[in-house]
Design a protein around this motif. Structure first.
Motif, PDB file in Angstrom:
ATOM      1  N   ALA A  58     -72.442 -32.992  37.173  1.00 18.91           N
ATOM      2  CA  ALA A  58     -72.020 -34.056  36.281  1.00 18.91           C
ATOM      3  C   ALA A  58     -72.339 -33.709  34.836  1.00 18.91           C
ATOM      4  O   ALA A  58     -73.260 -32.930  34.553  1.00 18.91           O
ATOM      5  CB  ALA A  58     -72.692 -35.372  36.656  1.00 18.91           C
ATOM      6  N   ALA A  59     -71.581 -34.286  33.927  1.00 18.09           N
ATOM      7  CA  ALA A  59     -71.804 -34.084  32.504  1.00 18.09           C
ATOM      8  C   ALA A  59     -71.627 -35.415  31.789  1.00 18.09           C
ATOM      9  O   ALA A  59     -70.844 -36.265  32.216  1.00 18.09           O
ATOM     10  CB  ALA A  59     -70.832 -33.043  31.944  1.00 18.09           C
ATOM     11  N   TYR A  60     -72.355 -35.566  30.680  1.00 14.85           N
ATOM     12  CA  TYR A  60     -72.320 -36.804  29.918  1.00 14.85           C
ATOM     13  C   TYR A  60     -72.226 -36.528  28.435  1.00 14.85           C
ATOM     14  O   TYR A  60     -72.760 -35.529  27.937  1.00 14.85           O
ATOM     15  CB  TYR A  60     -73.583 -37.638  30.165  1.00 14.85           C
ATOM     16  CG  TYR A  60     -73.782 -38.065  31.592  1.00 14.85           C
ATOM     17  CD1 TYR A  60     -73.279 -39.281  32.045  1.00 14.85           C
ATOM     18  CD2 TYR A  60     -74.473 -37.268  32.486  1.00 14.85           C
ATOM     19  CE1 TYR A  60     -73.461 -39.682  33.354  1.00 14.85           C
ATOM     20  CE2 TYR A  60     -74.656 -37.669  33.803  1.00 14.85           C
ATOM     21  CZ  TYR A  60     -74.150 -38.879  34.233  1.00 14.85           C
ATOM     22  OH  TYR A  60     -74.334 -39.277  35.532  1.00 14.85           O
ATOM     23  N   ALA A  61     -71.566 -37.419  27.734  1.00 17.67           N
ATOM     24  CA  ALA A  61     -71.603 -37.379  26.285  1.00 17.67           C
ATOM     25  C   ALA A  61     -73.004 -37.735  25.816  1.00 17.67           C
ATOM     26  O   ALA A  61     -73.705 -38.529  26.451  1.00 17.67           O
ATOM     27  CB  ALA A  61     -70.591 -38.362  25.698  1.00 17.67           C
ATOM     28  N   ASP A  62     -73.422 -37.142  24.706  1.00 15.68           N
ATOM     29  CA  ASP A  62     -74.761 -37.412  24.190  1.00 15.68           C
ATOM     30  C   ASP A  62     -74.981 -38.902  23.924  1.00 15.68           C
ATOM     31  O   ASP A  62     -76.094 -39.409  24.091  1.00 15.68           O
ATOM     32  CB  ASP A  62     -74.999 -36.625  22.905  1.00 15.68           C
ATOM     33  CG  ASP A  62     -75.149 -35.134  23.149  1.00 15.68           C
ATOM     34  OD1 ASP A  62     -74.985 -34.361  22.187  1.00 15.68           O
ATOM     35  OD2 ASP A  62     -75.438 -34.742  24.295  1.00 15.68           O
ATOM     36  N   GLY A  66     -78.531 -40.851  29.642  1.00 12.19           N
ATOM     37  CA  GLY A  66     -79.704 -41.657  29.914  1.00 12.19           C
ATOM     38  C   GLY A  66     -79.400 -43.118  30.131  1.00 12.19           C
ATOM     39  O   GLY A  66     -80.260 -43.866  30.612  1.00 12.19           O
ATOM     40  N   ARG A  67     -78.196 -43.546  29.776  1.00 10.32           N
ATOM     41  CA  ARG A  67     -77.800 -44.937  29.952  1.00 10.32           C
ATOM     42  C   ARG A  67     -76.706 -45.102  31.003  1.00 10.32           C
ATOM     43  O   ARG A  67     -76.688 -46.091  31.727  1.00 10.32           O
ATOM     44  CB  ARG A  67     -77.310 -45.537  28.634  1.00 10.32           C
ATOM     45  CG  ARG A  67     -78.361 -45.556  27.536  1.00 10.32           C
ATOM     46  CD  ARG A  67     -77.872 -46.341  26.327  1.00 10.32           C
ATOM     47  NE  ARG A  67     -76.690 -45.733  25.718  1.00 10.32           N
ATOM     48  CZ  ARG A  67     -75.527 -46.349  25.564  1.00 10.32           C
ATOM     49  NH1 ARG A  67     -75.377 -47.612  25.971  1.00 10.32           N
ATOM     50  NH2 ARG A  67     -74.504 -45.727  24.981  1.00 10.32           N
ATOM     51  N   PHE A  68     -75.799 -44.145  31.054  1.00 14.52           N
ATOM     52  CA  PHE A  68     -74.677 -44.201  31.991  1.00 14.52           C
ATOM     53  C   PHE A  68     -74.898 -43.210  33.122  1.00 14.52           C
ATOM     54  O   PHE A  68     -75.477 -42.135  32.919  1.00 14.52           O
ATOM     55  CB  PHE A  68     -73.360 -43.848  31.299  1.00 14.52           C
ATOM     56  CG  PHE A  68     -72.870 -44.865  30.305  1.00 14.52           C
ATOM     57  CD1 PHE A  68     -73.667 -45.913  29.878  1.00 14.52           C
ATOM     58  CD2 PHE A  68     -71.585 -44.749  29.786  1.00 14.52           C
ATOM     59  CE1 PHE A  68     -73.209 -46.838  28.956  1.00 14.52           C
ATOM     60  CE2 PHE A  68     -71.115 -45.673  28.867  1.00 14.52           C
ATOM     61  CZ  PHE A  68     -71.925 -46.713  28.450  1.00 14.52           C
ATOM     62  N   THR A  69     -74.411 -43.555  34.299  1.00 12.37           N
ATOM     63  CA  THR A  69     -74.479 -42.673  35.449  1.00 12.37           C
ATOM     64  C   THR A  69     -73.129 -42.636  36.142  1.00 12.37           C
ATOM     65  O   THR A  69     -72.565 -43.682  36.474  1.00 12.37           O
ATOM     66  CB  THR A  69     -75.552 -43.128  36.453  1.00 12.37           C
ATOM     67  OG1 THR A  69     -76.827 -43.180  35.818  1.00 12.37           O
ATOM     68  CG2 THR A  69     -75.619 -42.151  37.627  1.00 12.37           C
ATOM     69  N   ILE A  70     -72.627 -41.432  36.351  1.00 11.29           N
ATOM     70  CA  ILE A  70     -71.379 -41.278  37.071  1.00 11.29           C
ATOM     71  C   ILE A  70     -71.687 -40.843  38.502  1.00 11.29           C
ATOM     72  O   ILE A  70     -72.573 -40.018  38.736  1.00 11.29           O
ATOM     73  CB  ILE A  70     -70.439 -40.274  36.373  1.00 11.29           C
ATOM     74  CG1 ILE A  70     -69.062 -40.271  37.046  1.00 11.29           C
ATOM     75  CG2 ILE A  70     -71.028 -38.865  36.348  1.00 11.29           C
ATOM     76  CD1 ILE A  70     -68.001 -39.488  36.272  1.00 11.29           C
ATOM     77  N   SER A  71     -70.982 -41.404  39.439  1.00 13.96           N
ATOM     78  CA  SER A  71     -71.144 -41.051  40.836  1.00 13.96           C
ATOM     79  C   SER A  71     -69.814 -41.276  41.536  1.00 13.96           C
ATOM     80  O   SER A  71     -68.879 -41.829  40.951  1.00 13.96           O
ATOM     81  CB  SER A  71     -72.250 -41.878  41.500  1.00 13.96           C
ATOM     82  OG  SER A  71     -71.929 -43.263  41.483  1.00 13.96           O
ATOM     83  N   GLY A  72     -69.730 -40.853  42.772  1.00 11.24           N
ATOM     84  CA  GLY A  72     -68.481 -41.055  43.464  1.00 11.24           C
ATOM     85  C   GLY A  72     -68.528 -40.681  44.913  1.00 11.24           C
ATOM     86  O   GLY A  72     -69.541 -40.205  45.432  1.00 11.24           O
ATOM     87  N   ASP A  73     -67.418 -40.917  45.557  1.00  8.81           N
ATOM     88  CA  ASP A  73     -67.227 -40.607  46.961  1.00  8.81           C
ATOM     89  C   ASP A  73     -65.958 -39.783  47.054  1.00  8.81           C
ATOM     90  O   ASP A  73     -64.853 -40.323  46.984  1.00  8.81           O
ATOM     91  CB  ASP A  73     -67.116 -41.895  47.770  1.00  8.81           C
ATOM     92  CG  ASP A  73     -67.041 -41.645  49.260  1.00  8.81           C
ATOM     93  OD1 ASP A  73     -66.653 -40.548  49.680  1.00  8.81           O
ATOM     94  OD2 ASP A  73     -67.380 -42.573  50.020  1.00  8.81           O
TER      95      ASP A  73
END
Length: 126
Positions: A58-62, A66-73
């Motif tokens: 996973a990757a996140y914008a700066d 720390g605030r958002f979490t991406i997950s999936g199925d």
């Protein structure tokens, strides 16, 4: 012909939380990675988060790290975005995106995605 359909969104107070989901329907192709982008009025569309199914990278914008979490199925072709500690600056239309071309790594640029949802409005007050 795969369609992406977002759900969630709406109005939330600063400091609150909201969860978005996106489901891919149709089986002409499957996604190798899925991501979230957002666009505020008068601003360019920006990357938020993405996940590659293989290995779960996973990757996140700066701005959201720390605030958002991406997950999936992957089996259900569904991706989620859990948003915590929301700020007024998070207000935007959030778009779900899919990569059906099997690129290496985690796609971070909008042009690398070939499938898009219609978007859902997220408004964070005060």
């Amino acid at each position: 012909q795969v369609q992406l359909v977002e759900s969630g969104g709406g109005l939330v107070q600063a400091g609150g939380s909201m969860s978005l989901s996106c489901t891919a329907s149709g089986r002409t192709s499957s996604t190798y990675a899925m991501g979230w982008f957002r666009q505020a009025p008068g601003k360019e569309r920006e990357f938020v988060a993405a996940i590659r199914w293989s290995g779960g990278s996973a990757a996140y914008a700066d701005s959201v790290k720390g605030r958002f979490t991406i997950s999936g199925d992957n089996a259900m072709n569904t991706v989620y975005l859990q948003m915590n500690s929301l700020k007024a600056e998070d207000t935007a239309v959030y778009y779900c995106a899919g990569d059906t071309r099997g690129r290496l790594g985690v796609p971070l640029v909008a042009s690398l995605y070939d499938l898009w949802g219609r978007g859902t409005q997220v408004t964070v007050s005060s």
